[in-house]
Scaffold this active site. Structure first.
Site, mmCIF file in Angstrom:
data_model
loop_
_atom_site.group_PDB
_atom_site.id
_atom_site.type_symbol
_atom_site.label_atom_id
_atom_site.label_comp_id
_atom_site.label_asym_id
_atom_site.label_seq_id
_atom_site.Cartn_x
_atom_site.Cartn_y
_atom_site.Cartn_z
ATOM 1 N N ALA A 58 0.810 -1.228 0.000
ATOM 2 C CA ALA A 58 0.000 0.000 0.000
ATOM 3 C C ALA A 58 0.841 1.276 0.000
ATOM 4 O O ALA A 58 0.419 2.295 -0.551
ATOM 5 C CB ALA A 58 -0.931 0.000 1.212
ATOM 6 N N HIS A 65 12.240 1.860 -17.953
ATOM 7 C CA HIS A 65 11.602 2.060 -16.650
ATOM 8 C C HIS A 65 12.491 2.915 -15.757
ATOM 9 O O HIS A 65 13.666 3.108 -16.032
ATOM 10 C CB HIS A 65 11.327 0.723 -15.961
ATOM 11 C CG HIS A 65 10.115 0.019 -16.512
ATOM 12 N ND1 HIS A 65 10.177 -0.852 -17.577
ATOM 13 C CD2 HIS A 65 8.802 0.107 -16.184
ATOM 14 C CE1 HIS A 65 8.963 -1.291 -17.863
ATOM 15 N NE2 HIS A 65 8.111 -0.731 -17.024
ATOM 16 N N HIS A 66 11.917 3.286 -14.627
ATOM 17 C CA HIS A 66 12.606 4.108 -13.618
ATOM 18 C C HIS A 66 13.803 3.346 -13.040
ATOM 19 O O HIS A 66 13.892 2.112 -13.116
ATOM 20 C CB HIS A 66 11.610 4.464 -12.500
ATOM 21 C CG HIS A 66 10.906 3.273 -11.937
ATOM 22 N ND1 HIS A 66 11.385 2.532 -10.878
ATOM 23 C CD2 HIS A 66 9.766 2.670 -12.328
ATOM 24 C CE1 HIS A 66 10.556 1.535 -10.643
ATOM 25 N NE2 HIS A 66 9.572 1.584 -11.507
ATOM 26 N N LYS A 71 13.501 0.109 -10.558
ATOM 27 C CA LYS A 71 12.827 -1.148 -10.890
ATOM 28 C C LYS A 71 13.743 -2.331 -10.601
ATOM 29 O O LYS A 71 14.901 -2.329 -10.948
ATOM 30 C CB LYS A 71 12.400 -1.140 -12.359
ATOM 31 C CG LYS A 71 11.587 -2.398 -12.732
ATOM 32 C CD LYS A 71 10.900 -2.236 -14.041
ATOM 33 C CE LYS A 71 10.150 -3.487 -14.466
ATOM 34 N NZ LYS A 71 9.132 -3.895 -13.451
HETATM 35 N N1 LIG Z 1 0.901 -5.001 -13.514
HETATM 36 C C1 LIG Z 1 1.059 -3.695 -13.648
HETATM 37 O O1 LIG Z 1 0.291 -2.993 -14.354
HETATM 38 C C2 LIG Z 1 2.164 -3.043 -12.900
HETATM 39 C C3 LIG Z 1 3.035 -3.816 -12.179
HETATM 40 N N2 LIG Z 1 3.994 -3.248 -11.403
HETATM 41 C C4 LIG Z 1 4.790 -4.163 -10.580
HETATM 42 O O2 LIG Z 1 4.324 -4.050 -9.238
HETATM 43 C C5 LIG Z 1 5.394 -4.283 -8.325
HETATM 44 C C6 LIG Z 1 5.504 -3.106 -7.385
HETATM 45 O O3 LIG Z 1 5.843 -1.972 -8.138
HETATM 46 P P1 LIG Z 1 6.035 -0.560 -7.376
HETATM 47 O O4 LIG Z 1 4.781 -0.208 -6.668
HETATM 48 O O5 LIG Z 1 6.601 0.389 -8.361
HETATM 49 O O6 LIG Z 1 7.164 -0.946 -6.323
HETATM 50 P P2 LIG Z 1 7.477 -0.277 -4.903
HETATM 51 O O7 LIG Z 1 8.786 -0.826 -4.469
HETATM 52 O O8 LIG Z 1 7.276 1.199 -5.006
HETATM 53 O O9 LIG Z 1 6.307 -0.834 -3.963
HETATM 54 C C7 LIG Z 1 6.292 -2.143 -3.477
HETATM 55 C C8 LIG Z 1 5.791 -2.022 -2.041
HETATM 56 O O10 LIG Z 1 5.496 -3.313 -1.532
HETATM 57 C C9 LIG Z 1 5.954 -3.322 -0.194
HETATM 58 N N3 LIG Z 1 6.040 -4.685 0.291
HETATM 59 C C10 LIG Z 1 6.982 -5.610 0.045
HETATM 60 N N4 LIG Z 1 6.668 -6.757 0.689
HETATM 61 C C11 LIG Z 1 5.508 -6.521 1.350
HETATM 62 C C12 LIG Z 1 4.666 -7.286 2.203
HETATM 63 N N5 LIG Z 1 4.964 -8.543 2.504
HETATM 64 N N6 LIG Z 1 3.533 -6.717 2.693
HETATM 65 C C13 LIG Z 1 3.215 -5.442 2.396
HETATM 66 N N7 LIG Z 1 3.972 -4.649 1.605
HETATM 67 C C14 LIG Z 1 5.097 -5.207 1.100
HETATM 68 C C15 LIG Z 1 7.258 -2.577 -0.227
HETATM 69 O O11 LIG Z 1 7.660 -2.207 1.069
HETATM 70 P P3 LIG Z 1 9.251 -1.998 1.342
HETATM 71 O O12 LIG Z 1 9.616 -0.798 0.515
HETATM 72 O O13 LIG Z 1 9.304 -1.789 2.803
HETATM 73 O O14 LIG Z 1 9.921 -3.253 0.843
HETATM 74 C C16 LIG Z 1 6.847 -1.395 -1.106
HETATM 75 O O15 LIG Z 1 6.251 -0.372 -0.326
HETATM 76 C C17 LIG Z 1 6.629 -4.541 -9.188
HETATM 77 O O16 LIG Z 1 6.774 -5.929 -9.376
HETATM 78 C C18 LIG Z 1 6.260 -3.892 -10.528
HETATM 79 O O17 LIG Z 1 6.910 -4.493 -11.635
HETATM 80 C C19 LIG Z 1 4.160 -1.891 -11.317
HETATM 81 C C20 LIG Z 1 3.335 -1.068 -12.040
HETATM 82 C C21 LIG Z 1 2.278 -1.584 -12.901
HETATM 83 O O1 LIG Z 2 7.945 -1.612 -12.285
HETATM 84 C C1 LIG Z 2 7.163 -0.828 -12.893
HETATM 85 O O2 LIG Z 2 7.066 0.395 -12.691
HETATM 86 C C2 LIG Z 2 6.284 -1.450 -13.926
HETATM 87 N N1 LIG Z 2 6.322 -2.758 -14.037
HETATM 88 C C3 LIG Z 2 5.460 -3.532 -14.859
HETATM 89 C C4 LIG Z 2 6.312 -4.479 -15.702
HETATM 90 O O3 LIG Z 2 7.300 -5.028 -15.117
HETATM 91 O O4 LIG Z 2 5.964 -4.671 -16.881
HETATM 92 C C5 LIG Z 2 4.431 -2.731 -15.617
HETATM 93 C C6 LIG Z 2 4.784 -1.319 -15.931
HETATM 94 O O5 LIG Z 2 5.616 -1.278 -17.072
HETATM 95 C C7 LIG Z 2 5.417 -0.593 -14.776
#
Ligand SMILES: NC(=O)C1=CN([C@@H]2O[C@H](COP(=O)(O)OP(=O)(O)OC[C@H]3O[C@@H](n4cnc5c(N)ncnc54)[C@H](OP(=O)(O)O)[C@@H]3O)[C@@H](O)[C@H]2O)C=CC1
Ligand SMILES: O=C(O)C1=N[C@H](C(=O)O)C[C@H](O)C1
Length: 266
Positions: free
Chosen positions: A12, A154-155, A158
């Site tokens: 979250a 990507h950023h 990642k």
């Molecule tokens: N399918 C889609 O459309 C998209 C997919 N993604 C994917 O989503 C994932 C997350 O991306 P993003 O949000 O940018 O990453 P972030 O690192 O910003 O967020 C991930 C969050 O999950 C937390 N987390 C890790 N383990 C747990 C747990 N057990 N319980 C609760 N929280 C936890 C992390 O906490 P902490 O920092 O403390 O580890 C962090 O706050 C990646 O795999 C990305 O590739 C992203 C964008 C779009």
């Molecule tokens: O990590 C991200 O930010 C994203 N990850 C997803 C992926 O691994 O394809 C989707 C999106 O491109 C953003």
């Protein structure tokens, strides 16, 4: 629908988690009821506290299992699999946005889908799913005669590479050529393409705060086709994930994708 679908978000306080918190209150059929965070963290300052006023915040699934219907997960592969076990234990549905799974984790997701409803998507944007829909036709027409490259941007933070989206694009193209991705993917640019028919090259850029861009190139002698998708705000993923959760609510079990939700007309 009389009552709203109750949503919990894991991850979250992450980039995606925050984007969903800032989006979900605008969508009428759903209600945010719980946030699963990694550790006891202070609420990030870019989360409007009014939007999470009556929302339970915990780092323990057992605290919240009885106050939500569907978990939306954007964390990391290890955590997603842990939550999958818990969703199975409490018979909860799960939307998985996390990417970077290995083959054994993908097998676990498939296995759990025999018991609970799971929707897995590497990219919840409408644009990428539209491209996936037309890629089959393009590849069947010209795939065998062209060099195919997938470039993803990507950023800098990642964790996984290539992106889940790039791998999904590659798998879609390979399948349209009646191949498995691991039979035709090229990650190492030193390989001489003349030696491999039907290869799919992958390139990865990590820089700045790029949200997520993907380009697919079909290159032949004299011309090339480039198809590009650029995400400019994570709201596109958040809206897709929420739309998917409304769709998944009616399902008891099975493994689904955005293809099932969007049903593009061919
Ligand atoms: N399918 C889609 O459309 C998209 C997919 N993604 C994917 O989503 C994932 C997350 O991306 P993003 O949000 O940018 O990453 P972030 O690192 O910003 O967020 C991930 C969050 O999950 C937390 N987390 C890790 N383990 C747990 C747990 N057990 N319980 C609760 N929280 C936890 C992390 O906490 P902490 O920092 O403390 O580890 C962090 O706050 C990646 O795999 C990305 O590739 C992203 C964008 C779009
Ligand atoms: O990590 C991200 O930010 C994203 N990850 C997803 C992926 O691994 O394809 C989707 C999106 O491109 C953003």
């Amino acid at each position: 629908m009389s009552s709203k679908i109750k949503i919990a978000i894991s991850g979250a306080y992450g980039k995606m988690g925050k984007s969903i918190i800032n989006t979900i209150y605008k969508i009428k059929n759903v209600k945010l009821t719980a946030l699963l965070i990694n550790k006891n963290k202070i609420i990030p300052n870019n989360i409007d506290k009014k939007k999470i006023k009556n929302v339970k915040i915990s780092n323990n699934f057992n605290d919240i299992y009885n106050i939500f219907d569907i978990l939306i997960d954007f964390t990391c592969p290890k955590s997603t699999i842990e939550y999958l076990y818990l969703c199975h234990k409490y018979n909860k549905k799960i939307i998985i946005g996390t990417t970077g799974f290995n083959n054994s984790e993908k097998e676990k997701i498939k296995k759990f889908s025999n018991k609970i409803a799971i929707l897995l998507s590497s990219n919840f944007s409408i644009g990428i799913n539209l491209i996936l829909n037309i890629l089959e036709k393009i590849t069947k027409s010209i795939g065998n005669d062209n060099d195919i490259e997938i470039i993803e941007y990507h950023h800098r933070n990642k964790k996984d590479a290539p992106s889940g989206t790039a791998l999904t694009i590659g798998k879609t193209i390979a399948k349209s050529m009646k191949l498995k991705l691991n039979e035709c993917a090229i990650y190492d640019k030193n390989i001489n393409r003349n030696k491999i028919k039907n290869s799919i090259g992958f390139s990865v850029i990590r820089a700045g705060d790029i949200i997520g861009d993907h380009t697919i190139i079909f290159a032949n002698k004299g011309e090339r086709i480039e198809i590009t998708h650029k995400a400019s705000n994570r709201i596109t993923f958040a809206k897709g994930a929420i739309k998917a959760s409304i769709w998944l609510y009616k399902k008891k079990r099975g493994l689904f994708s955005m293809k099932d939700v969007l049903k593009f007309k061919n």
